[in-house]
Scaffold this motif. Sequence first.
Motif, PDB file in Angstrom:
ATOM      1  N   ASP A   1     -90.287 -73.887  12.404  1.00  0.00           N
ATOM      2  CA  ASP A   1     -89.847 -73.135  13.588  1.00  0.00           C
ATOM      3  C   ASP A   1     -91.001 -73.030  14.584  1.00  0.00           C
ATOM      4  O   ASP A   1     -92.130 -72.710  14.199  1.00  0.00           O
ATOM      5  CB  ASP A   1     -89.370 -71.738  13.198  1.00  0.00           C
ATOM      6  N   ILE A   2     -90.681 -73.275  15.841  1.00  0.00           N
ATOM      7  CA  ILE A   2     -91.722 -73.275  16.880  1.00  0.00           C
ATOM      8  C   ILE A   2     -91.740 -71.925  17.597  1.00  0.00           C
ATOM      9  O   ILE A   2     -90.756 -71.549  18.238  1.00  0.00           O
ATOM     10  CB  ILE A   2     -91.497 -74.423  17.878  1.00  0.00           C
ATOM     11  N   PRO A   3     -92.846 -71.202  17.482  1.00  0.00           N
ATOM     12  CA  PRO A   3     -92.958 -69.912  18.177  1.00  0.00           C
ATOM     13  C   PRO A   3     -92.974 -70.117  19.695  1.00  0.00           C
ATOM     14  O   PRO A   3     -93.385 -71.183  20.183  1.00  0.00           O
ATOM     15  CB  PRO A   3     -94.306 -69.353  17.713  1.00  0.00           C
ATOM     16  N   PRO A   4     -92.575 -69.102  20.441  1.00  0.00           N
ATOM     17  CA  PRO A   4     -92.648 -69.216  21.904  1.00  0.00           C
ATOM     18  C   PRO A   4     -94.100 -69.424  22.356  1.00  0.00           C
ATOM     19  O   PRO A   4     -94.997 -68.719  21.887  1.00  0.00           O
ATOM     20  CB  PRO A   4     -92.116 -67.869  22.402  1.00  0.00           C
ATOM     21  N   ILE A   5     -94.292 -70.357  23.243  1.00  0.00           N
ATOM     22  CA  ILE A   5     -95.648 -70.620  23.758  1.00  0.00           C
ATOM     23  C   ILE A   5     -96.198 -69.379  24.463  1.00  0.00           C
ATOM     24  O   ILE A   5     -97.415 -69.185  24.518  1.00  0.00           O
ATOM     25  CB  ILE A   5     -95.682 -71.871  24.663  1.00  0.00           C
ATOM     26  N   GLU A   6     -95.315 -68.524  24.950  1.00  0.00           N
ATOM     27  CA  GLU A   6     -95.763 -67.287  25.602  1.00  0.00           C
ATOM     28  C   GLU A   6     -96.534 -66.397  24.623  1.00  0.00           C
ATOM     29  O   GLU A   6     -97.433 -65.672  25.040  1.00  0.00           O
ATOM     30  CB  GLU A   6     -94.572 -66.537  26.205  1.00  0.00           C
ATOM     31  N   ASP A   7     -96.187 -66.464  23.329  1.00  0.00           N
ATOM     32  CA  ASP A   7     -96.929 -65.684  22.332  1.00  0.00           C
ATOM     33  C   ASP A   7     -98.350 -66.213  22.160  1.00  0.00           C
ATOM     34  O   ASP A   7     -99.285 -65.438  21.945  1.00  0.00           O
ATOM     35  CB  ASP A   7     -96.199 -65.682  20.986  1.00  0.00           C
TER      36      ASP A   7
ATOM     37  N   LEU B   1    -102.538 -62.633  17.441  1.00  0.00           N
ATOM     38  CA  LEU B   1    -101.557 -63.493  16.764  1.00  0.00           C
ATOM     39  C   LEU B   1    -100.814 -62.696  15.699  1.00  0.00           C
ATOM     40  O   LEU B   1     -99.585 -62.810  15.566  1.00  0.00           O
ATOM     41  CB  LEU B   1    -102.245 -64.714  16.141  1.00  0.00           C
ATOM     42  N   GLU B   2    -101.542 -61.904  14.933  1.00  0.00           N
ATOM     43  CA  GLU B   2    -100.916 -61.067  13.903  1.00  0.00           C
ATOM     44  C   GLU B   2     -99.899 -60.118  14.527  1.00  0.00           C
ATOM     45  O   GLU B   2     -98.803 -59.924  13.998  1.00  0.00           O
ATOM     46  CB  GLU B   2    -101.992 -60.284  13.141  1.00  0.00           C
ATOM     47  N   GLU B   3    -100.260 -59.538  15.661  1.00  0.00           N
ATOM     48  CA  GLU B   3     -99.343 -58.625  16.355  1.00  0.00           C
ATOM     49  C   GLU B   3     -98.030 -59.328  16.712  1.00  0.00           C
ATOM     50  O   GLU B   3     -96.959 -58.726  16.663  1.00  0.00           O
ATOM     51  CB  GLU B   3    -100.014 -58.085  17.627  1.00  0.00           C
ATOM     52  N   LYS B   4     -98.098 -60.606  17.038  1.00  0.00           N
ATOM     53  CA  LYS B   4     -96.915 -61.385  17.415  1.00  0.00           C
ATOM     54  C   LYS B   4     -96.205 -62.004  16.210  1.00  0.00           C
ATOM     55  O   LYS B   4     -95.247 -62.755  16.361  1.00  0.00           O
ATOM     56  CB  LYS B   4     -97.292 -62.486  18.416  1.00  0.00           C
ATOM     57  N   GLY B   5     -96.705 -61.727  15.001  1.00  0.00           N
ATOM     58  CA  GLY B   5     -96.082 -62.271  13.799  1.00  0.00           C
ATOM     59  C   GLY B   5     -96.460 -63.713  13.517  1.00  0.00           C
ATOM     60  O   GLY B   5     -95.765 -64.407  12.772  1.00  0.00           O
ATOM     61  N   LEU B   6     -97.557 -64.164  14.104  1.00  0.00           N
ATOM     62  CA  LEU B   6     -98.021 -65.544  13.931  1.00  0.00           C
ATOM     63  C   LEU B   6     -99.206 -65.589  12.979  1.00  0.00           C
ATOM     64  O   LEU B   6     -99.940 -64.613  12.831  1.00  0.00           O
ATOM     65  CB  LEU B   6     -98.406 -66.139  15.284  1.00  0.00           C
ATOM     66  N   SER B   7     -99.378 -66.740  12.355  1.00  0.00           N
ATOM     67  CA  SER B   7    -100.427 -66.907  11.349  1.00  0.00           C
ATOM     68  C   SER B   7    -101.297 -68.112  11.671  1.00  0.00           C
ATOM     69  O   SER B   7    -100.897 -68.993  12.440  1.00  0.00           O
ATOM     70  CB  SER B   7     -99.783 -67.101   9.975  1.00  0.00           C
ATOM     71  N   THR B   8    -102.470 -68.147  11.038  1.00  0.00           N
ATOM     72  CA  THR B   8    -103.409 -69.243  11.247  1.00  0.00           C
ATOM     73  C   THR B   8    -104.425 -69.300  10.114  1.00  0.00           C
ATOM     74  O   THR B   8    -104.474 -68.415   9.254  1.00  0.00           O
ATOM     75  CB  THR B   8    -104.134 -69.114  12.606  1.00  0.00           C
ATOM     76  N   VAL B   9    -105.227 -70.341  10.147  1.00  0.00           N
ATOM     77  CA  VAL B   9    -106.421 -70.474   9.315  1.00  0.00           C
ATOM     78  C   VAL B   9    -107.541 -70.867  10.271  1.00  0.00           C
ATOM     79  O   VAL B   9    -107.329 -71.677  11.175  1.00  0.00           O
ATOM     80  CB  VAL B   9    -106.244 -71.532   8.197  1.00  0.00           C
TER      81      VAL B   9
END
Length: 185
Positions: A19-25, A127-135
């Motif tokens: 799933d592709i998150p909104p680029i605005e996030d 990113l965490e606030e928007k529900g997104l993750s990373t390494v």
Amino acid sequence: MNILELAKNRKTVRKFSKDIPPIEDIKYAINIAKEAPSGKNDQPWLFILITNKEEKVKIREICEKGEKAFYKNSKGRLKEWLDKMSFSWEKDFLSEAPYLLFVFSNSKSPFSKESVWISIGYLLLALEEKGLSTVTYTPSNYNEISRFINPPENYKLEVILPIGYSIDNKHKYARKDLEDILIIR
């Protein structure tokens, strides 16, 4: 969520949903990152966002080439840790994450590395606030990957952040207690 809750929830993720998150996030998180303090207020950060699938595949190929050598030459405690964690030279997340965010520092700015890493801290919480993750992935052959990305002169790669929605079910690694890291005199 307050900032402590965001920090406690944030974990490193290496497996991403298609799933592709909104680029605005992503733009939101970068907008937060640019508010970080910096030496002489130079704001020495540069962000390059890769969305193109073919570019991501090429980036993965370049990085894995360097990782193969890195893993082959790892010794001692580092090798033991890599083996214990079941890490390998394969970096699937580089082609599977919807976004790859390259973060560069301007080597001509004072305290550029420190300033950029403060901005990365801001970015991670946004990113965490928007529900997104990373390494926070630091390739072993960052000069080679930088040549492929071709940032402006004097910009040095600090990190690649694959970004997306997590499908990684591993738990966050334990953190030390405050009493173990704080000395009050």
